[in-house]
Scaffold this active site. Structure first.
Site, PDB file in Angstrom:
ATOM      1  N   GLY A 211       0.817  -1.209   0.000  1.00 19.67           N
ATOM      2  CA  GLY A 211       0.000   0.000   0.000  1.00 19.67           C
ATOM      3  C   GLY A 211       0.845   1.250   0.000  1.00 19.67           C
ATOM      4  O   GLY A 211       1.949   1.305  -0.564  1.00 19.67           O
ATOM      5  N   SER A 212       0.353   2.267   0.699  1.00 17.30           N
ATOM      6  CA  SER A 212       0.934   3.609   0.609  1.00 17.30           C
ATOM      7  C   SER A 212       2.329   3.719   1.189  1.00 17.30           C
ATOM      8  O   SER A 212       3.016   4.713   0.965  1.00 17.30           O
ATOM      9  CB  SER A 212       0.009   4.611   1.298  1.00 17.30           C
ATOM     10  N   VAL A 213       2.772   2.740   1.969  1.00 17.65           N
ATOM     11  CA  VAL A 213       4.152   2.786   2.467  1.00 17.65           C
ATOM     12  C   VAL A 213       5.125   2.810   1.307  1.00 17.65           C
ATOM     13  O   VAL A 213       6.209   3.414   1.385  1.00 17.65           O
ATOM     14  CB  VAL A 213       4.421   1.592   3.418  1.00 17.65           C
TER      15      VAL A 213
END
Length: 817
Positions: free
Chosen positions: A531-533
């Site tokens: 995801g956004s990591v």
């Protein structure tokens, strides 16, 4: 009063002296009687020499200083042949002196040599017919009558023997014989003499008188009891001869017995050896081998605390020749106490042609002893125990996902136990011997190999940090209603893993009590879309390429059309936003990230992601580690690059993603993570450890610093998506992540993976923490679920390792333009 006693008088005898000394008068009760001459036996207690009695009936012969034998002129002459004796001048009797004629006062003194003479030579002198020329008393003289109440003693019996009277029992020690005429120093024939032995009289020292003896005192009351006469000792020569005969007989008997044994031994080992071997082989000689287990090495944490170790245990073994009759009862007890298969035990307890069978391995010593005690109490024999180390995990579930466990067969099954099995196991020994008819053959083959203990393995894990991280992770998963979770703690500078936690996990002491899906290490084996990591990696690559900066202005529409796919939207509804690159990271905008990533071509972006460690194993050497998923660059299209830029369409493991984010914290240098201190070779032949960890630069130090400053906006209380991850007093950099999960059918199933990755202090990073929770049911995201868990773990690390705040103030993030 008479003359005063001289030295010799005080000694109890009168020495021959001048003529003016008067002899003592005869005893009144024996007036006119002359005692038969005799010699008193020496004292039994003092070993005194013999005393000559009736001094008027004998002449004391001694030697003068020149050695000549002379008669004492001061004494009366010898008694005549007719028995006449010289008249004795009366002498005043002194008080305390013995009776006349019977004591020292009434007899002449003896030469000291005679007093030292031993009576044992009397018989020898009698046999040789020698003795001094002393005049004898008249044989017709009568013995004075014994006083009333007097008991005959040894001297009286001796006198009777010499006179030939009845009542004598033994000959005297002294002998009397006649001296023939014409002999020098002899008395005329017919005259009795007294023999005092053969010892010559020693010469007195010139000018020195014999030492006087104290005058004896007269005893009062009845005469003292005399000590019984000792039996004569046997001649030494006779004893010596008897001992030699016995010794020779004993030696002969011993030699005969040894000869019998030697002959039998020669017969068994020399003459009949081949016959006995053939007989043993005919009875079914077989080779029996017993494994001597080596002690397995320990698994320690970075501080030497044991995570796995070997403790004393026992193996239960059986002799089927003794257990065959009671096999059913014995199998029931062991199966019930140790949870082993009953029918397998029954088969082993009844197996023929063997006297050794394993029943159970690696049983704790206390449990094994209880089983043996129960068998003994019920009278069952044939079951015994031998040493068999047992694997123990004192920390129980702490780091069990990394340490692994040993299965029921004693083989390594998971984790470091399997990864370094050859190092830990050591080399088992063995004992092999030959059996015949169920018995061990004394002359058969016998071989023993001593076991070699295994080596210890030290991990980079800090047991205390691991324990705390596991507890925080469990709280986060349970609090969010998630299915599972993982957490990774890394030393930013060295890449050493301080904690790798999983939930749910298991107790390594009882792995069979947990589901098989919980026995592995999720942080290393499970691959998921981050995801956004992953936006951190995209931003760092764009900044390092010079395509964007933290202040780059990006217009973010409410949705972004994509050819061949549904329009892209952010997780939060919004209109047209004017965000900087820092604002895109702070707000976690998917649309803004895609718009920025489109400025970089596919191949350079792919290379950056590979440099960050995506799509390949981390190099830990852990069995079953996932390499993640990074599509090949040739398969990339616009849609693939768009989704990969915000963390969809790419899969990673927790350790893999933590190492990638740590590159930014370490100034743009990727440090290969390590799980083992030092250098070790895995069972697969891969060399791993902190000493073998590689490093390479991915982005510039300036790009890494700028990316870290952008990440600080995420924890900002006003602008960030994870204000709950902030730590008072410290600058914290982090990034939230929320990704769709792929279901069993290969498509997204509507569940999510939430995460948070961060490091502190942001301007001088020391530790990196990454927390992942799978499918939280409370609807929380990375900031609300992973952020608080991150804050707890990071706070514990900073306090434990005493990391002080840097004192600098984080710059105010510019989010919009």
């Amino acid at each position: 009063m008479g003359p005063q006693p001289g030295p010799e008088d005080r000694r109890g005898r009168r020495r021959a002296g001048p003529a003016h000394r008067r002899p003592a008068p005869p005893h009144p009760r024996a007036a006119g009687a002359v005692r038969r001459p005799g010699v008193a036996a020496p004292g039994q207690r003092r070993r005194r020499a013999a005393d000559v009695q009736h001094v008027h009936a004998a002449v004391v012969v001694h030697r003068d200083r020149a050695g000549a034998a002379v008669a004492d002129p001061g004494r009366p002459g010898a008694v005549a042949a007719d028995g006449a004796r010289a008249a004795a001048r009366p002498a005043a009797r002194r008080p305390g002196c013995p009776r006349d004629g019977h004591g020292a006062a009434g007899q002449p003194g003896l030469h000291p040599a005679l007093r030292r003479h031993r009576a044992r030579h009397a018989d020898r002198r009698r046999a040789r017919g020698r003795g001094p020329d002393l005049p004898a008393a008249d044989p017709q003289a009568q013995e004075p009558p014994a006083r009333p109440g007097h008991r005959a003693g040894p001297r009286d019996r001796d006198r009777r023997v010499r006179r030939g009277e009845p009542g004598g029992r033994r000959p005297s020690r002294y002998k009397e014989h006649d001296a023939g005429p014409g002999r020098t120093g002899r008395r005329p024939a017919g005259e009795r003499t007294l023999t005092q032995g053969r010892r010559p009289h020693p010469r007195p020292h010139p000018g020195r008188h014999p030492r006087p003896h104290p005058r004896p005192q007269q005893r009062q009351g009845p005469p003292p009891r005399r000590r019984p006469r000792r039996r004569p000792r046997r001649p030494v020569a006779a004893l010596r001869g008897t001992s030699l005969v016995r010794l020779r007989i004993g030696l002969i008997l011993i030699a005969m017995i040894v000869s019998v044994f030697a002959a039998r031994l020669f017969q068994l080992q020399g003459v009949d050896a081949a016959a006995y071997v053939a007989k043993a082989e005919a009875q079914g000689g077989v080779m029996e081998s017993i494994t001597l287990p080596a002690e397995r090495g320990a698994i320690l944490d970075r501080n030497g605390e044991p995570l796995a170790e070997s403790v004393d245990g026992l193996m239960l073994i059986a002799d089927p020749t003794l257990t065959r009759d009671d096999a059913s009862e014995i199998a029931t007890i062991i199966a019930r106490r140790l949870s082993v298969d009953y029918f397998d035990l029954l088969d082993r307890l009844r197996r023929p042609d063997t006297r050794f069978q394993y029943l159970a391995r690696r049983v704790p010593s206390t449990v094994a002893r209880e089983v043996l005690q129960e068998l003994d109490a019920k009278g069952y024999s044939g079951v015994s125990s031998q040493r068999d180390p047992v694997r123990d995990y004192p920390a129980k579930d702490v780091a069990s996902n990394l340490v692994g466990f040993m299965n029921a067969e004693g083989d390594a099954a998971e984790g470091a136990e399997l990864m370094f099995d050859q190092t830990l196991h050591g080399v088992d020994g063995s004992a092999t011997y030959e059996l015949g008819a169920g018995n061990r053959l004394p002359l058969g083959e016998n071989d023993t190999v001593v076991p070699q203990s295994g080596q210890d393995v030290t991990l980079t894990i800090d047991r205390d940090v691991q324990w705390y991280t596991q507890r925080v992770l469990r709280t986060a998963v349970q609090g969010s209603g998630g299915e599972s979770g993982s957490a990774v703690v890394m030393d930013t500078r060295s890449g050493e893993l301080l904690a790798v936690a999983d939930y749910p996990t298991y107790d390594a002491n009882g792995p069979t009590l947990s589901p098989e899906s919980d026995l592995g290490a999720r942080a290393l084996r499970d691959a998921y879309e981050p995801g956004s990591v992953n936006k951190v990696l995209t931003a760092a690559s764009l900044i390092d390429s010079g395509l964007v900066s933290p202040d780059t202005k990006i217009t973010v529409p409410p949705s972004l059309p994509r050819p061949g796919a549904a329009p892209l939207k952010d997780y939060f509804p919004h209109g047209r936003l004017r965000l900087t690159m820092t604002g895109v990271i702070a707000k976690s905008s998917n649309i803004g990230t895609v718009l920025a990533a489109r400025q970089m071509r596919e191949r350079p972006y792919y290379k950056y992601l590979r440099a960050f460690g995506l799509g390949q194993p981390t190099g830990l050497g852990f069995d079953g580690e996932s390499a993640g998923v990074l599509p090949r660059v040739k398969d990339w299209g616009t849609l693939t690059k768009d989704t990969v830029s915000f963390g969809q369409g790419v899969a990673v493991s927790a350790v893999q993603m933590a190492a990638a984010i740590n590159t930014v914290a370490n100034g743009g240098v990727y440090v290969q993570p390590s799980l083992v201190k030092g250098r070790l070779t895995t069972s697969a032949g891969i060399e791993v450890g902190s000493d073998t960890a590689t490093r390479h630069r991915v982005v510039s130090e300036d790009a890494a610093r700028k990316t870290a400053e952008m990440m600080e906006a995420v924890t900002d209380l006003d602008e960030g998506t994870a204000p709950g991850a902030a730590i008072p007093g410290y600058r914290v950099a982090g990034k939230t992540g929320t990704a769709q999960r792929v279901g069993p059918n290969g498509g997204y199933d509507g569940t999510f993976t939430v995460s948070f990755a961060g490091f502190a202090p942001a301007d001088d990073p020391r530790f990196m923490v990454y927390v992942v929770v799978q499918n939280p049911s409370n609807g929380g995201g990375g900031g609300s679920v992973g952020g608080p868990a991150f804050r707890k773990v990071m706070t514990h690390l900073l306090q434990k390792y005493a990391v002080p705040p840097t004192g600098s103030v984080a710059p105010k993030p510019v989010v919009e333009w």
